[in-house]
Scaffold this active site. Structure first.
Site, short mmCIF file in Angstrom:
data_model
loop_
_atom_site.label_atom_id
_atom_site.label_comp_id
_atom_site.label_asym_id
_atom_site.label_seq_id
_atom_site.Cartn_x
_atom_site.Cartn_y
_atom_site.Cartn_z
N GLU A 174 -54.32 -23.67 4.66
CA GLU A 174 -53.11 -23.54 3.85
C GLU A 174 -53.18 -22.33 2.94
O GLU A 174 -52.19 -21.61 2.77
CB GLU A 174 -52.89 -24.81 3.02
CG GLU A 174 -51.62 -24.72 2.18
CD GLU A 174 -51.33 -25.98 1.39
OE1 GLU A 174 -50.23 -26.05 0.79
OE2 GLU A 174 -52.18 -26.89 1.35
N HIS B 85 -53.50 -39.08 -1.28
CA HIS B 85 -52.54 -38.61 -0.29
C HIS B 85 -51.63 -39.76 0.11
O HIS B 85 -52.07 -40.73 0.70
CB HIS B 85 -53.29 -38.06 0.93
CG HIS B 85 -52.41 -37.39 1.94
ND1 HIS B 85 -51.07 -37.17 1.74
CD2 HIS B 85 -52.69 -36.88 3.18
CE1 HIS B 85 -50.56 -36.57 2.79
NE2 HIS B 85 -51.52 -36.38 3.67
N PHE C 29 -49.42 -34.43 10.56
CA PHE C 29 -49.97 -34.55 11.91
C PHE C 29 -48.86 -34.26 12.92
O PHE C 29 -47.72 -34.69 12.75
CB PHE C 29 -50.52 -35.95 12.16
CG PHE C 29 -51.86 -36.23 11.52
CD1 PHE C 29 -52.54 -35.27 10.80
CD2 PHE C 29 -52.44 -37.49 11.66
CE1 PHE C 29 -53.77 -35.53 10.23
CE2 PHE C 29 -53.67 -37.77 11.08
CZ PHE C 29 -54.34 -36.80 10.36
N LYS D 49 -52.73 -34.00 -5.30
CA LYS D 49 -53.39 -35.06 -4.54
C LYS D 49 -54.80 -35.34 -5.07
O LYS D 49 -55.36 -36.39 -4.80
CB LYS D 49 -53.47 -34.69 -3.06
CG LYS D 49 -52.13 -34.74 -2.32
CD LYS D 49 -52.32 -34.47 -0.84
CE LYS D 49 -51.00 -34.56 -0.08
NZ LYS D 49 -50.11 -33.44 -0.34
N HIS E 48 -50.12 -28.63 -0.22
CA HIS E 48 -50.42 -29.85 0.52
C HIS E 48 -51.83 -30.32 0.14
O HIS E 48 -52.03 -31.49 -0.14
CB HIS E 48 -50.31 -29.58 2.02
CG HIS E 48 -50.44 -30.79 2.87
ND1 HIS E 48 -49.60 -31.88 2.74
CD2 HIS E 48 -51.32 -31.11 3.86
CE1 HIS E 48 -49.95 -32.81 3.62
NE2 HIS E 48 -50.98 -32.37 4.31
N CYS F 99 -46.92 -36.65 7.41
CA CYS F 99 -47.05 -36.31 5.99
C CYS F 99 -46.01 -35.30 5.52
O CYS F 99 -45.96 -34.98 4.32
CB CYS F 99 -48.46 -35.80 5.70
SG CYS F 99 -49.72 -36.96 6.26
#
Length: 421
Positions: free
Chosen positions: A320, A346, A407, A341, A309, A169
């Site tokens: 975050e 996403h 990831f 998002k 994010h 991502c």
């Protein structure tokens, strides 16, 4: 080093199939989530996603060529075409760039997974037959993750740097940074960058469900993506593309281009922690933001807007925000923060691309897109943070930072700023 400016953007999302439509969707706080139509999802734990709607790729792409490509490369070409048109770089034929040396123009494009749907379709065809391999000759070119960059370069005769970035991502953030570096260091005059993703499929939904990563709020898809809400239960998968045309300031001025924003700085880091979970204290994410500010020559208090994010996962959102507070200190309370998002879903490897476009639009139009679907306070989140819940905020935005994390612990932070002489 060369200054890097932005002269064109393109967007294809669940809340708008062009930059003007995307802008309207961001301003109005519209949710792009709804029941999955790409396949029969009745037996899946998650039966909804943020699909691109009412989209005809052949309005920009030849019908014969479109039949040979995966949805993710069609999305790449579609958004890149819009961005190049805005930049005023397309020749009369619409298929080659003008006013630029093709050997000094390139494309670095991101996709986290590439043509997963094409691979899935071909496996189903094989398994439904008599065991004789009858694979489509375009299967491999349709599925590999570099073909977004490949097709854009081939269509527009971009003979400079051309490749893909794949870092889950964070892919789009890394693509943008690499493209900007080619201009900064004098290797190119013009770069097309961004990302596309089109993996709303059985394999993706089933795989993310098995990880317990997706929301399962099937009774109310439109409010399922709810970053920072106490009842968030996972992310909503999205699809689409975002494109950005980068140029050296010297090149853009020489051809009389309209400059819409400037790249301030960027940085990358690693959590070095876990295959999917973020570092609980935001160690790597913090350093990406701190180093991006250093690269831009800016202080934390210079930032007006932080596009997070913010995927709507229980652990990720709080980690975050911890990282942001560590990176910004007390200055964080002067910035608006939001997760777009909540509207687009996403987009995995394309997330940074459409969120970069959101930051550029925020600077152009002086507003902060909202984090929609906030209903209940999370006691673990600092109430003093300006998380811009449910409605857009009108304010001057001179500097915006976009975070994307993937990831494997990959982190990217990019700073956009208002252009001035």
């Amino acid at each position: 080093m060369n200054r890097v400016v932005i002269t064109g953007i393109g967007a294809l999302t669940a809340i708008g199939n062009s930059v003007p439509e995307y802008l309207e969707g961001l301003r109005s706080g519209r949710s792009g989530a709804g029941p999955i139509t790409h396949f029969d999802a009745e037996n899946f734990k998650t039966r909804f996603a943020c699909e691109v709607k009412d989209w005809d790729p052949t309005t920009r792409i030849d019908k014969r060529e479109a039949r040979r490509q995966d949805r993710y490369t069609l999305m790449a070409l579609f958004s890149a075409d819009e961005a190049l048109q805005m930049a005023g770089l397309l020749g009369e034929d619409g298929n080659t760039i003008s006013a630029v040396d093709p050997d000094r123009a390139g494309c670095i494009w991101a996709s986290g997974i590439g043509g997963l749907r094409s691979l899935e379709e071909q496996i189903e065809i094989y398994e439904g037959g008599d065991g004789t391999p009858r694979y489509n000759p375009f299967m491999i070119p349709r599925m590999i993750a570099n073909m977004g960059a490949g097709h854009i370069s081939m269509r527009y005769n971009l003979r400079g740097p051309s490749y893909a970035t794949v870092s889950a991502c964070a892919s789009g953030g890394h693509a943008l940074a690499a493209a900007a570096d080619d201009i900064r260091l004098g290797r190119a005059d013009v770069m097309v960058t961004g990302g596309s993703e089109a993996v709303i499929s059985k394999v993706a939904i089933g795989g993310f469900n098995s990880m317990k990563a997706l929301s399962t709020r099937n009774d109310d898809p439109a409010t399922a993506s709810r970053p920072y809400d106490a009842d968030r239960d996972g992310f909503v998968l999205g699809e689409g593309a975002g494109a950005i045309v980068l140029e050296s300031l010297e090149h853009a001025k020489a051809r009389g281009a309209t400059i819409i924003a400037e790249i301030g700085g960027y940085a990358a880091s690693s959590d070095a922690y876990h295959i999917s979970a973020p570092h609980p204290e935001g160690a790597g994410a913090k350093m990406a933001m701190i180093n991006a500010l250093k690269d831009a020559g800016l202080q934390a208090e210079d930032v007006d807007y932080i596009n997070t994010h913010g995927t709507s996962t229980p652990i990720g959102d709080t980690a975050e925000l911890k990282a942001i507070k560590l990176a910004f200190g007390e200055a964080v309370y002067g910035a608006n923060i939001s997760s777009t998002k909540s509207m687009t879903g996403h987009l995995l490897g394309a997330a940074a691309a459409i969120e970069a476009v959101a930051c550029i639009l925020a600077i152009q139009h002086n507003f902060v897109p909202p984090t929609i679907n906030h209903f209940s306070k999370d006691p673990d989140i600092d109430e003093k943070l300006q998380l811009t819940f449910n409605e857009a905020v009108e304010r001057r935005v001179d500097v915006a930072i976009s975070n994307t994390f993937g990831f494997g612990g990959h982190n990217s932070a990019t700073i956009f700023k208002r252009y001035s002489e």
